[in-house]
Design a protein around this motif. Structure first.
Motif, PDB file in Angstrom:
ATOM      1  N   VAL A  90       0.850  -1.196   0.000  1.00  0.00           N
ATOM      2  CA  VAL A  90       0.000   0.000   0.000  1.00  0.00           C
ATOM      3  C   VAL A  90       0.881   1.240   0.000  1.00  0.00           C
ATOM      4  CG1 VAL A  90      -1.990  -1.053   1.148  1.00  0.00           C
ATOM      5  CG2 VAL A  90      -0.119  -0.111   2.524  1.00  0.00           C
ATOM      6  N   GLU A  91       0.263   2.368  -0.263  1.00  0.00           N
ATOM      7  CA  GLU A  91       0.943   3.659  -0.255  1.00  0.00           C
ATOM      8  C   GLU A  91       0.213   4.614   0.683  1.00  0.00           C
ATOM      9  OE1 GLU A  91       1.010   5.012  -4.271  1.00  0.00           O
ATOM     10  OE2 GLU A  91       2.475   3.503  -4.941  1.00  0.00           O
ATOM     11  N   GLU A  92       0.910   5.661   1.087  1.00  0.00           N
ATOM     12  CA  GLU A  92       0.295   6.663   1.961  1.00  0.00           C
ATOM     13  C   GLU A  92      -0.910   7.302   1.288  1.00  0.00           C
ATOM     14  OE1 GLU A  92       3.103   9.461   3.486  1.00  0.00           O
ATOM     15  OE2 GLU A  92       4.506   7.906   4.156  1.00  0.00           O
ATOM     16  N   GLU A  93      -1.926   7.596   2.103  1.00  0.00           N
ATOM     17  CA  GLU A  93      -3.198   8.212   1.707  1.00  0.00           C
ATOM     18  C   GLU A  93      -4.106   7.237   0.967  1.00  0.00           C
ATOM     19  OE1 GLU A  93      -2.572  11.879  -0.359  1.00  0.00           O
ATOM     20  OE2 GLU A  93      -1.502  12.798   1.323  1.00  0.00           O
ATOM     21  N   GLU A  94      -3.712   5.972   0.889  1.00  0.00           N
ATOM     22  CA  GLU A  94      -4.565   4.965   0.260  1.00  0.00           C
ATOM     23  C   GLU A  94      -5.605   4.474   1.254  1.00  0.00           C
ATOM     24  OE1 GLU A  94      -4.063   0.471  -1.690  1.00  0.00           O
ATOM     25  OE2 GLU A  94      -2.349   1.846  -1.591  1.00  0.00           O
ATOM     26  N   SER A  95      -6.832   4.272   0.786  1.00  0.00           N
ATOM     27  CA  SER A  95      -7.894   3.717   1.624  1.00  0.00           C
ATOM     28  C   SER A  95      -7.882   2.194   1.522  1.00  0.00           C
ATOM     29  CB  SER A  95      -9.261   4.247   1.196  1.00  0.00           C
ATOM     30  OG  SER A  95      -9.351   5.645   1.415  1.00  0.00           O
ATOM     31  N   VAL A  96      -8.054   1.534   2.661  1.00  0.00           N
ATOM     32  CA  VAL A  96      -8.068   0.071   2.682  1.00  0.00           C
ATOM     33  C   VAL A  96      -9.296  -0.398   3.445  1.00  0.00           C
ATOM     34  CG1 VAL A  96      -5.563  -0.143   2.543  1.00  0.00           C
ATOM     35  CG2 VAL A  96      -6.656  -0.021   4.785  1.00  0.00           C
ATOM     36  N   SER A  97      -9.709  -1.625   3.147  1.00  0.00           N
ATOM     37  CA  SER A  97     -10.805  -2.262   3.864  1.00  0.00           C
ATOM     38  C   SER A  97     -10.241  -3.339   4.780  1.00  0.00           C
ATOM     39  CB  SER A  97     -11.803  -2.888   2.871  1.00  0.00           C
ATOM     40  OG  SER A  97     -12.368  -1.904   2.024  1.00  0.00           O
ATOM     41  N   ALA A  98     -11.000  -3.723   5.783  1.00  0.00           N
ATOM     42  CA  ALA A  98     -10.571  -4.786   6.682  1.00  0.00           C
ATOM     43  C   ALA A  98     -10.309  -6.053   5.878  1.00  0.00           C
ATOM     44  CB  ALA A  98     -11.643  -5.043   7.741  1.00  0.00           C
ATOM     45  N   GLY A  99      -9.142  -6.666   6.095  1.00  0.00           N
ATOM     46  CA  GLY A  99      -8.775  -7.885   5.396  1.00  0.00           C
ATOM     47  C   GLY A  99      -7.961  -7.671   4.139  1.00  0.00           C
ATOM     48  N   ASP A 100      -7.823  -6.432   3.668  1.00  0.00           N
ATOM     49  CA  ASP A 100      -6.978  -6.155   2.499  1.00  0.00           C
ATOM     50  C   ASP A 100      -5.518  -6.446   2.834  1.00  0.00           C
ATOM     51  OD1 ASP A 100      -9.164  -5.322   1.079  1.00  0.00           O
ATOM     52  OD2 ASP A 100      -8.648  -3.189   1.093  1.00  0.00           O
ATOM     53  N   GLN A 101      -4.774  -6.975   1.870  1.00  0.00           N
ATOM     54  CA  GLN A 101      -3.348  -7.206   2.102  1.00  0.00           C
ATOM     55  C   GLN A 101      -2.609  -5.884   1.998  1.00  0.00           C
ATOM     56  OE1 GLN A 101      -1.442 -10.191  -0.319  1.00  0.00           O
ATOM     57  NE2 GLN A 101       0.569  -9.845   0.606  1.00  0.00           N
ATOM     58  N   ILE A 102      -1.798  -5.599   3.015  1.00  0.00           N
ATOM     59  CA  ILE A 102      -1.046  -4.341   3.040  1.00  0.00           C
ATOM     60  C   ILE A 102       0.461  -4.576   2.954  1.00  0.00           C
ATOM     61  CG2 ILE A 102      -2.844  -3.133   4.332  1.00  0.00           C
ATOM     62  CD1 ILE A 102      -1.142  -3.544   6.852  1.00  0.00           C
ATOM     63  N   GLY A 103       0.888  -5.834   3.071  1.00  0.00           N
ATOM     64  CA  GLY A 103       2.309  -6.151   3.012  1.00  0.00           C
ATOM     65  C   GLY A 103       2.534  -7.616   3.295  1.00  0.00           C
ATOM     66  N   THR A 104       3.809  -7.969   3.524  1.00  0.00           N
ATOM     67  CA  THR A 104       4.165  -9.340   3.870  1.00  0.00           C
ATOM     68  C   THR A 104       5.104  -9.337   5.068  1.00  0.00           C
ATOM     69  OG1 THR A 104       6.010  -9.333   2.300  1.00  0.00           O
ATOM     70  CG2 THR A 104       3.892 -10.197   1.505  1.00  0.00           C
ATOM     71  N   VAL A 105       5.046 -10.403   5.844  1.00  0.00           N
ATOM     72  CA  VAL A 105       5.919 -10.543   7.010  1.00  0.00           C
ATOM     73  C   VAL A 105       7.370 -10.572   6.560  1.00  0.00           C
ATOM     74  CG1 VAL A 105       6.599 -12.089   8.888  1.00  0.00           C
ATOM     75  CG2 VAL A 105       4.174 -11.734   8.365  1.00  0.00           C
ATOM     76  N   GLY A 106       8.237  -9.903   7.325  1.00  0.00           N
ATOM     77  CA  GLY A 106       9.657  -9.890   6.990  1.00  0.00           C
ATOM     78  C   GLY A 106      10.517  -9.795   8.225  1.00  0.00           C
ATOM     79  N   THR A 107      11.735  -9.344   8.014  1.00  0.00           N
ATOM     80  CA  THR A 107      12.691  -9.182   9.121  1.00  0.00           C
ATOM     81  C   THR A 107      13.395  -7.829   9.024  1.00  0.00           C
ATOM     82  OG1 THR A 107      14.403 -10.327   7.835  1.00  0.00           O
ATOM     83  CG2 THR A 107      13.099 -11.665   9.378  1.00  0.00           C
ATOM     84  N   SER A 108      12.731  -6.845   8.423  1.00  0.00           N
ATOM     85  CA  SER A 108      13.351  -5.529   8.276  1.00  0.00           C
ATOM     86  C   SER A 108      13.393  -4.814   9.617  1.00  0.00           C
ATOM     87  CB  SER A 108      12.572  -4.697   7.246  1.00  0.00           C
ATOM     88  OG  SER A 108      11.226  -4.517   7.660  1.00  0.00           O
ATOM     89  N   GLY A 109      14.293  -3.861   9.717  1.00  0.00           N
ATOM     90  CA  GLY A 109      14.427  -3.117  10.962  1.00  0.00           C
ATOM     91  C   GLY A 109      15.183  -3.908  12.013  1.00  0.00           C
TER      92      GLY A 109
END
Length: 259
Positions: free
Chosen positions: A206-225
């Motif tokens: 997703v990107e900033e200012e994007e509208s999402v609904s419950a259950g929408d995929q917003i990313g994937t699990v990782g190990t960043s940070g």
């Protein structure tokens, strides 16, 4: 992960100054800043005089509360028991200082404690992963093995393989989608009266200012940070809006409702 990187500056570092003008009273100054007169009097000893000291500069807090000097060795849990204000709220509003010395207690500590709790369930309609996951670290206080200090873990670590879809726990607007020095690839979604935060992602969907609904995929699990240990997990936070700012809430109450 501690809550330090999410904390705003402590309240006592965010005081405004007001120079008392002729004709002003404690009551009129308090009304100007939407505060109670008692808040100003307790923060400014000069206002305890019979007459307001014209020309004196006084300190103005951003909201009602009281400044308290605490004895050496006092913990945030001790303050919660003494004043009835949650330890994790005090910890974050005072800049996540491990050892409190001088603190600002939000609210009106001298009023009755009969108001409805802000911890009541505020509702999420979806789990942030496709299925329930083991918890690597719960929300709450823990002892840092490196410093032996008590710290607040302001979210929950949900163990999952790298690449597992991360889902919006509620519909809303993406207010942040990018890299964070501690949380790595991070997504923050604004809902009505609350936020959800998703940290250490591998990829952002997703990107900033994007509208999402419950259950929408917003990313994937990782190990960043800066992750803890060798396993991958989603660091998930829920924060609710108060007059003092965004305060972390235990996500477990939301998961209980979803079971």
């Amino acid at each position: 992960m501690s809550g330090e990187e999410s904390c705003p500056p402590p309240i006592l570092s965010r005081l405004d100054a007001h120079q008392i003008e002729p004709g002003e009273t404690v009551e009129s100054i308090a009304e100007q800043y939407d505060l109670l007169p008692e808040t100003l009097v307790r923060l400014n000893p000069s206002l305890q005089q019979e007459t307001v000291p014209v020309g004196t500069e006084i300190l103005i807090p951003p909201f009602n509360g009281v400044r308290v000097e605490v004895p050496s060795g006092t913990t945030w849990q001790d303050l919660e028991e003494a004043y009835g204000v949650r330890a994790d709220v005090l910890f974050e509003l005072n800049g996540c200082t491990p050892q409190p010395e001088v603190v600002f207690l939000p609210g009106v500590a001298w009023e009755s404690q009969g108001e409805e709790s802000i911890d009541t369930y505020t509702g999420l309609s979806h789990y942030p992963l496709p299925e329930s996951a083991p918890v690597g670290q719960n929300y709450g206080w823990y002892s840092d093995p490196d410093t032996e200090q008590r710290r607040l873990h302001s979210g929950v670590n949900l163990m999952a393989d790298v690449g597992t879809p991360v889902l919006a726990a509620e519909g809303g607007e993406v207010t942040f989608a990018g890299e964070h020095p501690r949380y790595g690839n991070l997504v923050v979604i604004l809902h009505e009266g609350k936020q959800t935060r998703y940290g250490h992602l591998e990829r952002l969907k997703v990107e900033e200012e994007e509208s999402v609904s419950a259950g929408d995929q917003i990313g994937t699990v990782g190990t960043s940070g800066q992750v803890s240990g060798d396993n991958s997990y989603l660091h998930f936070q829920v924060r609710y809006q108060t007059p003092q700012g965004w305060v972390a809430q235990d996500p477990a109450i939301h998961f209980t409702e979803l079971d």
